[in-house]
Design a protein around this motif. Structure first.
Motif, mmCIF file in Angstrom:
data_model
loop_
_atom_site.group_PDB
_atom_site.id
_atom_site.type_symbol
_atom_site.label_atom_id
_atom_site.label_comp_id
_atom_site.label_asym_id
_atom_site.label_seq_id
_atom_site.Cartn_x
_atom_site.Cartn_y
_atom_site.Cartn_z
ATOM 1 N N PHE A 211 -6.876 11.909 -0.311
ATOM 2 C CA PHE A 211 -5.628 12.664 -0.269
ATOM 3 C C PHE A 211 -5.807 14.036 -0.912
ATOM 4 C CE2 PHE A 211 -1.737 14.184 -2.204
ATOM 5 C CZ PHE A 211 -0.908 14.241 -1.094
ATOM 6 N N SER B 46 0.834 -1.205 0.000
ATOM 7 C CA SER B 46 0.000 0.000 0.000
ATOM 8 C C SER B 46 0.867 1.254 0.000
ATOM 9 C CB SER B 46 -0.933 0.012 1.206
ATOM 10 O OG SER B 46 -1.855 -1.034 1.120
ATOM 11 N N CYS B 47 1.991 1.191 0.694
ATOM 12 C CA CYS B 47 2.926 2.313 0.721
ATOM 13 C C CYS B 47 3.500 2.559 -0.676
ATOM 14 C CB CYS B 47 4.057 2.047 1.704
ATOM 15 S SG CYS B 47 3.523 1.836 3.411
ATOM 16 N N SER C 89 -8.456 6.287 -1.629
ATOM 17 C CA SER C 89 -7.438 7.129 -1.006
ATOM 18 C C SER C 89 -6.963 8.303 -1.859
ATOM 19 C CB SER C 89 -6.244 6.277 -0.567
ATOM 20 O OG SER C 89 -6.648 5.391 0.446
ATOM 21 N N TRP D 205 -3.989 2.875 2.094
ATOM 22 C CA TRP D 205 -4.128 3.302 0.701
ATOM 23 C C TRP D 205 -5.052 2.327 -0.010
ATOM 24 C CZ3 TRP D 205 -2.840 8.010 -0.703
ATOM 25 C CH2 TRP D 205 -2.913 8.354 -2.053
ATOM 26 N N THR D 206 -6.241 2.791 -0.326
ATOM 27 C CA THR D 206 -7.264 2.002 -1.001
ATOM 28 C C THR D 206 -7.632 2.716 -2.294
ATOM 29 O OG1 THR D 206 -9.124 3.182 0.026
ATOM 30 C CG2 THR D 206 -8.186 1.309 1.270
ATOM 31 N N TYR E 288 1.480 7.001 -6.682
ATOM 32 C CA TYR E 288 0.485 8.047 -6.899
ATOM 33 C C TYR E 288 1.100 9.427 -6.656
ATOM 34 C CZ TYR E 288 -3.613 10.958 -6.495
ATOM 35 O OH TYR E 288 -4.538 11.968 -6.676
ATOM 36 N N ASP F 276 2.054 1.776 -3.498
ATOM 37 C CA ASP F 276 0.967 2.322 -4.323
ATOM 38 C C ASP F 276 0.793 3.823 -4.071
ATOM 39 O OD1 ASP F 276 0.571 -0.250 -5.298
ATOM 40 O OD2 ASP F 276 -1.163 -0.642 -3.995
ATOM 41 N N ALA F 277 0.833 4.202 -2.803
ATOM 42 C CA ALA F 277 0.715 5.623 -2.454
ATOM 43 C C ALA F 277 1.899 6.404 -3.014
ATOM 44 C CB ALA F 277 0.617 5.787 -0.942
#
Length: 125
Positions: free
Chosen positions: A115, A47-48, A111, A107-108, A54, A50-51
């Motif tokens: 954000f 998830s980190c 998200s 982070w979905t 982004y 993916d964030a």
């Protein structure tokens, strides 16, 4: 409790090299600053990643350094952020993005929208 155990396992797992994460925070801080965006993450957290992708794709201009949780000195900043927002231990997860008076945790697919809203609040304050 499951999330707390997961967070602790992430904290003490095998570290990766700095070359894998190009924007690591360089100077250890001891106090959470309200005029700075913190991106608490770990190299083994999908998830980190993916964030991070982004943020690098959409907000490279913000130059948000990663506050890497594999570095023990960053744990104090993480705790300060958790305390500031009264986040219950059972809800703790990574990534945790703190900015001003708001935060984004996890982070979905929703998200990015969360954000963007948080970033607008941060920029107007």
């Amino acid at each position: 409790m499951k999330h707390l155990i997961t967070a602790l396992l992430i904290l003490f797992s095998v570290p990766a090299t700095a070359a894998e994460e190009p924007h690591l925070a360089q100077n250890p801080e001891t106090e959470l600053q309200t005029d700075k965006i913190y991106f608490f993450a770990h190299s083994l957290c999908q998830s980190c990643k993916d964030a991070y992708i982004y943020l690098e794709t959409r907000h490279k201009d913000l130059n948000i350094p990663i506050t890497d949780m594999k570095e023990h000195h960053n744990l104090e900043l993480y705790k300060q952020c958790v305390k500031k927002f009264n986040i219950p231990n059972q809800e703790l997860t990574l990534p945790l993005i703190c900015m001003g008076n708001t935060y984004v945790m996890g982070w979905t697919p929703q998200s990015p929208q969360t954000f963007e809203h948080a970033l607008q609040q941060y920029k107007t304050n």
